[in-house]
Write a protein that holds these residues in place. Structure first.
Motif, PDB file in Angstrom:
ATOM      1  N   LYS A 102       0.834  -1.197   0.000  1.00  0.00           N
ATOM      2  CA  LYS A 102       0.000   0.000   0.000  1.00  0.00           C
ATOM      3  C   LYS A 102       0.879   1.262   0.000  1.00  0.00           C
ATOM      4  N   THR A 103       1.949   1.231   0.783  1.00  0.00           N
ATOM      5  CA  THR A 103       2.841   2.395   0.888  1.00  0.00           C
ATOM      6  C   THR A 103       3.873   2.456  -0.230  1.00  0.00           C
TER       7      THR A 103
ATOM      8  N   GLU B  27      -3.748   5.399  -5.131  1.00  0.00           N
ATOM      9  CA  GLU B  27      -3.916   6.859  -5.165  1.00  0.00           C
ATOM     10  C   GLU B  27      -5.405   7.235  -5.097  1.00  0.00           C
TER      11      GLU B  27
ATOM     12  N   ASN C   3      -6.944   6.306  -1.668  1.00  0.00           N
ATOM     13  CA  ASN C   3      -6.452   7.221  -0.628  1.00  0.00           C
ATOM     14  C   ASN C   3      -7.150   8.577  -0.660  1.00  0.00           C
TER      15      ASN C   3
END
Length: 109
Positions: free
Chosen positions: A28-29, A41, A44
């Motif tokens: 995810k990071t 993106e 988020n």
């Protein structure tokens, strides 16, 4: 139980366990491909909790998820146990505000 069947059960259980689940390349990071990156993106942009599975860490999941969904590419997004699609579909749903509707409905149910 053979490995394929075990992996399929694992996939089903993950999809049941997480309201919003992304099978992706990378974390995810730190997404490992532009398509996974685009999906992360977009997700988020919403203040939501979602879970990711890095298919690069488990080749069985990487291969079986394609058979399970009958979808040839990664990332794959599941919302409320339903296969939504890959990056192109998520981008399109996002641009038309349909993704927001799906997420609101899911998180308010």
């Amino acid at each position: 139980m053979n490995n394929k069947k075990g992996t399929e059960i694992k996939i089903k259980n993950l999809i049941k366990k997480h309201k919003i689940l992304v099978f992706m390349k990378g974390e995810k990071t730190k997404p490992a491909c532009s398509f996974s990156s685009k999906v992360i993106e977009i997700l988020n942009n919403f203040s939501i909790d979602y879970h990711t599975i890095n298919v690069l860490k488990d080749n069985n999941i990487k291969e079986q998820i394609k058979k399970y969904s009958k979808w040839p590419t990664i990332p794959q997004i599941y919302i409320d146990q339903e296969f939504i699609g890959g990056a192109d579909i998520i981008v399109n749903l996002y641009k038309t505000s349909k993704l927001e509707e799906i997420l609101e409905k899911t998180l308010n149910s």
